[in-house]
Scaffold this active site. Structure first.
Site, PDB file in Angstrom:
ATOM      1  N   HIS A 109       0.902  -1.156   0.000  1.00 54.49           N
ATOM      2  CA  HIS A 109       0.000   0.000   0.000  1.00 54.49           C
ATOM      3  C   HIS A 109       0.940   1.205   0.000  1.00 54.49           C
ATOM      4  O   HIS A 109       1.804   1.312   0.887  1.00 54.49           O
ATOM      5  CB  HIS A 109      -0.862  -0.033   1.271  1.00 54.49           C
ATOM      6  N   TYR A 110       0.799   2.085  -0.974  1.00 55.12           N
ATOM      7  CA  TYR A 110       1.682   3.247  -1.094  1.00 55.12           C
ATOM      8  C   TYR A 110       1.799   3.968   0.250  1.00 55.12           C
ATOM      9  O   TYR A 110       0.801   4.166   0.951  1.00 55.12           O
ATOM     10  CB  TYR A 110       1.133   4.213  -2.149  1.00 55.12           C
ATOM     11  N   HIS A 111       3.002   4.378   0.599  1.00 48.64           N
ATOM     12  CA  HIS A 111       3.227   5.188   1.789  1.00 48.64           C
ATOM     13  C   HIS A 111       4.569   5.916   1.659  1.00 48.64           C
ATOM     14  O   HIS A 111       5.474   5.446   0.990  1.00 48.64           O
ATOM     15  CB  HIS A 111       3.184   4.348   3.078  1.00 48.64           C
ATOM     16  N   LEU A 112       4.650   7.062   2.299  1.00 53.20           N
ATOM     17  CA  LEU A 112       5.841   7.893   2.283  1.00 53.20           C
ATOM     18  C   LEU A 112       6.406   7.952   3.700  1.00 53.20           C
ATOM     19  O   LEU A 112       5.697   8.298   4.648  1.00 53.20           O
ATOM     20  CB  LEU A 112       5.488   9.304   1.813  1.00 53.20           C
TER      21      LEU A 112
END
Length: 148
Positions: A109-112
């Protein structure tokens, strides 16, 4: 190309499903319309107070995330950076983001990642270490207070 295994149980989607009132043990720091931020379960090189900025909807990686979420990610990141500077008296901020197995992505899941930084803190050579739940909750509380 999707890299999540079949039947992947996304931990960030589980947290997003509890918003806007997350469980305290989730260590959620910030909740906006389309993104949230939390203190993750691990820190690196002993640098505590790192956060993840995460979209509330599921996008596996940078190749999937819509362009129009970019400004919300930037605003949340800047708010966290200011909160980190206030709460932790850090000398700087670093961000990083991983995509695909070769890019060291391990949550699909995209995350920064947003890190408070200090001179000679060893982030780049540092080991990934787990937080105790109480540590995460305390760090999240300090950041929430600094965001006020």
């Amino acid at each position: 190309m999707k890299n999540a295994p079949p039947g992947y149980d996304c931990p960030f989607c589980a947290i997003a499903g509890t918003l806007p009132s997350p469980a305290p043990e989730s260590a959620v720091v910030l909740v906006d319309a389309n993104v949230f931020a939390l203190v993750p379960t691990h820190h690196y090189a002993g640098i505590q107070g790192n956060c993840l900025v995460v979209p509330r909807r599921h996008y596996e990686n940078v190749f999937d995330i819509p362009d129009d979420l970019g400004s919300e990610f930037f605003c949340a990141t800047r708010r966290l950076a200011n909160a980190m500077r206030s709460a932790f008296c850090c000398g700087g901020i670093s961000t990083r983001q991983h995509n695909g197995p070769a890019g060291d992505q391990d949550v699909w899941h995209y995350h920064l990642h947003v890190f408070p930084r200090y001179p000679d803190d060893g982030l780049h050579a540092g080991q990934k270490l787990p937080y105790a739940t109480a540590e995460r909750i305390e760090l999240a509380a300090r950041l929430r207070a600094a965001l006020q």
